[in-house]
Design a protein around this motif. Structure first.
Motif, PDB file in Angstrom:
ATOM      1  N   ALA A  57       1.004  -1.234   0.028  1.00 54.35           N
ATOM      2  CA  ALA A  57       0.094   0.012   0.003  1.00 54.35           C
ATOM      3  C   ALA A  57       0.827   1.299   0.268  1.00 54.35           C
ATOM      4  CB  ALA A  57      -0.848  -0.062   1.305  1.00 54.35           C
ATOM      5  N   GLN A  58       1.858   1.216   0.757  1.00 59.28           N
ATOM      6  CA  GLN A  58       2.681   2.344   0.725  1.00 59.28           C
ATOM      7  C   GLN A  58       3.579   2.563  -0.618  1.00 59.28           C
ATOM      8  OE1 GLN A  58       4.856   3.175   4.456  1.00 59.28           O
ATOM      9  NE2 GLN A  58       6.547   4.604   3.676  1.00 59.28           N
ATOM     10  N   LEU A  59       4.081   1.459  -1.141  1.00 61.51           N
ATOM     11  CA  LEU A  59       4.577   1.622  -2.459  1.00 61.51           C
ATOM     12  C   LEU A  59       3.645   2.314  -3.287  1.00 61.51           C
ATOM     13  CD1 LEU A  59       6.490  -1.885  -2.437  1.00 61.51           C
ATOM     14  CD2 LEU A  59       7.606   0.461  -2.415  1.00 61.51           C
ATOM     15  N   LEU A  60       2.420   1.686  -3.455  1.00 65.42           N
ATOM     16  CA  LEU A  60       1.382   2.442  -4.441  1.00 65.42           C
ATOM     17  C   LEU A  60       1.105   3.824  -4.052  1.00 65.42           C
ATOM     18  CD1 LEU A  60      -1.033  -0.665  -4.341  1.00 65.42           C
ATOM     19  CD2 LEU A  60       0.462   0.081  -6.346  1.00 65.42           C
ATOM     20  N   ALA A  61       0.899   4.199  -2.830  1.00 68.66           N
ATOM     21  CA  ALA A  61       0.745   5.588  -2.683  1.00 68.66           C
ATOM     22  C   ALA A  61       1.843   6.285  -2.792  1.00 68.66           C
ATOM     23  CB  ALA A  61       0.527   5.598  -0.899  1.00 68.66           C
ATOM     24  N   MET A  62       3.067   5.843  -2.394  1.00 70.98           N
ATOM     25  CA  MET A  62       4.536   6.897  -3.036  1.00 70.98           C
ATOM     26  C   MET A  62       4.317   7.040  -4.447  1.00 70.98           C
ATOM     27  SD  MET A  62       6.914   5.280  -0.117  1.00 70.98           S
ATOM     28  CE  MET A  62       8.326   5.963  -0.588  1.00 70.98           C
ATOM     29  N   ALA A  63       3.961   6.032  -5.268  1.00 66.48           N
ATOM     30  CA  ALA A  63       4.159   5.996  -6.712  1.00 66.48           C
ATOM     31  C   ALA A  63       3.212   6.972  -7.245  1.00 66.48           C
ATOM     32  CB  ALA A  63       3.997   4.709  -7.440  1.00 66.48           C
ATOM     33  N   ALA A  64       2.029   7.069  -6.397  1.00 62.48           N
ATOM     34  CA  ALA A  64       0.990   7.842  -7.147  1.00 62.48           C
ATOM     35  C   ALA A  64       1.161   9.397  -6.602  1.00 62.48           C
ATOM     36  CB  ALA A  64      -0.441   7.264  -6.559  1.00 62.48           C
ATOM     37  N   GLY A  65       1.729   9.752  -5.264  1.00 64.59           N
ATOM     38  CA  GLY A  65       1.741  10.905  -5.022  1.00 64.59           C
ATOM     39  C   GLY A  65       2.676  10.873  -3.540  1.00 64.59           C
ATOM     40  N   THR A  66       2.077  11.866  -2.683  1.00 62.41           N
ATOM     41  CA  THR A  66       2.715  11.993  -1.400  1.00 62.41           C
ATOM     42  C   THR A  66       1.672  11.496  -0.349  1.00 62.41           C
ATOM     43  OG1 THR A  66       4.070  13.923  -2.145  1.00 62.41           O
ATOM     44  CG2 THR A  66       3.908  13.708   0.479  1.00 62.41           C
ATOM     45  N   PRO A  67       1.840  10.350   0.317  1.00 57.19           N
ATOM     46  CA  PRO A  67       0.919  10.084   1.441  1.00 57.19           C
ATOM     47  C   PRO A  67       0.684  10.948   2.417  1.00 57.19           C
ATOM     48  CG  PRO A  67       2.357   8.246   0.441  1.00 57.19           C
ATOM     49  CD  PRO A  67       2.947   9.425   0.128  1.00 57.19           C
ATOM     50  N   GLN A  68      -0.745  10.973   2.705  1.00 57.08           N
ATOM     51  CA  GLN A  68      -0.902  11.833   3.994  1.00 57.08           C
ATOM     52  C   GLN A  68      -0.668  10.917   5.141  1.00 57.08           C
ATOM     53  OE1 GLN A  68      -1.270  15.247   3.588  1.00 57.08           O
ATOM     54  NE2 GLN A  68      -0.298  14.627   1.757  1.00 57.08           N
ATOM     55  N   LEU A  69      -0.006  11.246   6.289  1.00 54.45           N
ATOM     56  CA  LEU A  69       0.323  10.400   7.683  1.00 54.45           C
ATOM     57  C   LEU A  69      -0.859  10.628   8.459  1.00 54.45           C
ATOM     58  CD1 LEU A  69       4.083  11.245   8.056  1.00 54.45           C
ATOM     59  CD2 LEU A  69       2.890   9.451   6.397  1.00 54.45           C
ATOM     60  N   ILE A  70      -1.342   9.602   9.242  1.00 50.73           N
ATOM     61  CA  ILE A  70      -2.184   9.712  10.236  1.00 50.73           C
ATOM     62  C   ILE A  70      -1.315  10.307  11.462  1.00 50.73           C
ATOM     63  CG2 ILE A  70      -3.556   8.300  12.016  1.00 50.73           C
ATOM     64  CD1 ILE A  70      -3.876   6.228   9.708  1.00 50.73           C
ATOM     65  N   ASP A  71      -1.942  11.149  12.258  1.00 46.79           N
ATOM     66  CA  ASP A  71      -0.972  11.810  13.510  1.00 46.79           C
ATOM     67  C   ASP A  71      -0.640  11.049  14.535  1.00 46.79           C
ATOM     68  OD1 ASP A  71      -3.073  12.326  15.844  1.00 46.79           O
ATOM     69  OD2 ASP A  71      -4.380  12.323  14.255  1.00 46.79           O
ATOM     70  N   ARG A  72       0.177  11.251  15.131  1.00 47.97           N
ATOM     71  CA  ARG A  72       0.948  10.267  16.112  1.00 47.97           C
ATOM     72  C   ARG A  72      -0.064   9.805  17.111  1.00 47.97           C
ATOM     73  NH1 ARG A  72       3.842   9.969  21.005  1.00 47.97           N
ATOM     74  NH2 ARG A  72       5.259   8.462  20.899  1.00 47.97           N
ATOM     75  N   GLU A  73      -0.789  10.780  17.845  1.00 48.53           N
ATOM     76  CA  GLU A  73      -1.801  10.361  18.725  1.00 48.53           C
ATOM     77  C   GLU A  73      -2.786   9.257  18.213  1.00 48.53           C
ATOM     78  OE1 GLU A  73      -4.884  12.345  21.912  1.00 48.53           O
ATOM     79  OE2 GLU A  73      -3.678  13.613  20.479  1.00 48.53           O
ATOM     80  N   THR A  74      -3.369   9.660  17.110  1.00 55.79           N
ATOM     81  CA  THR A  74      -4.282   8.577  16.500  1.00 55.79           C
ATOM     82  C   THR A  74      -3.569   7.355  16.031  1.00 55.79           C
ATOM     83  OG1 THR A  74      -5.671  10.421  15.711  1.00 55.79           O
ATOM     84  CG2 THR A  74      -5.816   8.507  14.657  1.00 55.79           C
ATOM     85  N   ALA A  75      -2.429   7.561  15.616  1.00 53.49           N
ATOM     86  CA  ALA A  75      -1.799   6.220  15.120  1.00 53.49           C
ATOM     87  C   ALA A  75      -1.408   5.294  16.317  1.00 53.49           C
ATOM     88  CB  ALA A  75      -0.432   6.638  14.445  1.00 53.49           C
ATOM     89  N   LEU A  76      -1.328   5.869  17.171  1.00 53.97           N
ATOM     90  CA  LEU A  76      -0.951   5.179  18.660  1.00 53.97           C
ATOM     91  C   LEU A  76      -2.332   4.417  19.253  1.00 53.97           C
ATOM     92  CD1 LEU A  76       1.612   7.137  20.491  1.00 53.97           C
ATOM     93  CD2 LEU A  76       2.099   5.020  19.552  1.00 53.97           C
ATOM     94  N   ILE A  77      -3.421   5.227  19.266  1.00 53.71           N
ATOM     95  CA  ILE A  77      -4.573   4.658  19.636  1.00 53.71           C
ATOM     96  C   ILE A  77      -5.127   3.647  18.945  1.00 53.71           C
ATOM     97  CG2 ILE A  77      -7.136   5.272  19.888  1.00 53.71           C
ATOM     98  CD1 ILE A  77      -6.059   8.096  20.579  1.00 53.71           C
ATOM     99  N   THR A  78      -4.799   3.779  17.461  1.00 52.75           N
ATOM    100  CA  THR A  78      -5.085   2.660  16.387  1.00 52.75           C
ATOM    101  C   THR A  78      -4.309   1.295  16.633  1.00 52.75           C
ATOM    102  OG1 THR A  78      -5.932   4.336  14.966  1.00 52.75           O
ATOM    103  CG2 THR A  78      -5.468   2.406  14.105  1.00 52.75           C
ATOM    104  N   ARG A  79      -3.086   1.539  16.923  1.00 52.40           N
ATOM    105  CA  ARG A  79      -2.206   0.394  17.250  1.00 52.40           C
ATOM    106  C   ARG A  79      -2.707  -0.209  18.559  1.00 52.40           C
ATOM    107  NH1 ARG A  79       3.538   1.729  19.207  1.00 52.40           N
ATOM    108  NH2 ARG A  79       2.663   1.358  21.328  1.00 52.40           N
ATOM    109  N   GLY A  80      -3.150   0.409  19.458  1.00 54.01           N
ATOM    110  CA  GLY A  80      -3.790  -0.353  20.617  1.00 54.01           C
ATOM    111  C   GLY A  80      -4.892  -0.957  20.383  1.00 54.01           C
ATOM    112  N   GLN A  81      -5.595  -0.739  19.354  1.00 55.49           N
ATOM    113  CA  GLN A  81      -6.910  -1.562  18.990  1.00 55.49           C
ATOM    114  C   GLN A  81      -6.548  -2.562  17.789  1.00 55.49           C
ATOM    115  OE1 GLN A  81      -8.694   2.144  17.273  1.00 55.49           O
ATOM    116  NE2 GLN A  81      -9.905   2.364  19.090  1.00 55.49           N
ATOM    117  N   VAL A  82      -5.534  -2.474  16.978  1.00 56.69           N
ATOM    118  CA  VAL A  82      -5.544  -3.695  15.990  1.00 56.69           C
ATOM    119  C   VAL A  82      -4.165  -4.132  16.161  1.00 56.69           C
ATOM    120  CG1 VAL A  82      -6.922  -2.140  14.204  1.00 56.69           C
ATOM    121  CG2 VAL A  82      -4.258  -1.659  14.134  1.00 56.69           C
TER     122      VAL A  82
END
Length: 268
Positions: free
Chosen positions: A217-242
């Protein structure tokens, strides 16, 4: 109402009495647990075969023996992932001595996995193969970014090994791989591929599958443009879920159901 671990409770909501959900099994004997781990390992190899993760004789998944935690079950050298049965698995100790089975172990499997298991007593299983997108992404020398919900499972929870020196044949390189893994669930082996660990075969295999797809997914996104990152706080919360041990085990359940239905001979 049924009580679920927090990792699953948020996903399914309140459950009425009598409604059940699969949870990791417990065992009355070492023999039962050994048989289960070996069957899970054989299923993991079949899944790797289905996903096209094979590349010649490269790749290995290991699981500790429940009676002798300093030994691990692994695939026989040179055998197709898609044909491995529980009875084909071999048992080796951390010195590379064959304890059970009649085929040799892949030297790289012993060198890497013995050191990973030694450094991580909590790692019941470890998985590595030369999957296409994992190989391609590893050549960039960058970590996975939190650009999708699935990738957040690895946010600030994967290492980078950037000292590729050819086919792994020496224990000291296995030690460096284990050091790069650290306490994480995964490590990107630069110019090589991915390696994941878990508290079960199901968890380690699931992390590998979803990490491979996150690399894609990241390779495809980088080939198409500039991927937009999920903010750190949300990313950490999501990691705690999945990204928990239980979430990894549970997310593998549909795959286990599919492969055991389509490949019942793996139990032989």
């Amino acid at each position: 109402m049924s009580t679920l671990p927090p990792a699953l409770a948020a996903a399914v909501g309140p459950m009425p009495e009598g409604v059940t959900i699969p949870l990791p099994p417990t065992f009355d004997t070492v023999e039962e647990e050994r048989r289960y781990r070996k069957e899970q390992l054989a299923a993991g190899f079949r899944l790797f075969g289905k996903f096209g993760f094979s590349e010649g004789v490269a790749g290995h998944i290991t699981v500790r023996d429940p009676e002798n935690p300093h030994a691990f079950w692994v695939n026989p050298f040179g055998m197709s992932f898609s044909q491995i049965k529980a009875s084909d698995l071999i048992l080796v100790d951390q010195d590379g001595t064959l304890l059970s089975g009649n085929r040799p172990v892949n030297r790289a499997a012993f060198v890497i996995h013995s050191q990973v298991h030694a450094a991580r007593p909590d790692a019941i299983a470890a998985a590595h193969s030369h999957s296409l997108h994992g190989k391609a992404f590893s050549s960039l020398g960058i970590p996975l970014d939190p650009i999708t919900q699935d990738a957040c499972a690895f946010f600030e929870d994967h290492g980078m090994y950037d000292d590729y020196r050819g086919v792994v044949n020496e224990l000291d390189e296995g030690e460096r791989v284990a050091k790069a893994l650290g306490e994480h669930k995964a490590v990107i082996l630069k110019n090589h591929g991915l390696l994941t660990v878990g508290h079960s075969v199901a968890e380690a295999v699931w992390w590998f599958i979803t990490m491979e797809r996150s690399c894609q997914a990241q390779l495809l996104a980088m080939a198409a443009g500039t991927p937009q990152l999920i903010d750190r706080e949300t990313a950490l919360i999501t990691r705690g879920q999945v990204g928990t041990h239980l979430a990894g085990w549970f997310q593998a359940r549909p795959l286990w159901d599919q492969i055991t239905a389509s490949d019942p001979d793996l139990f032989d």
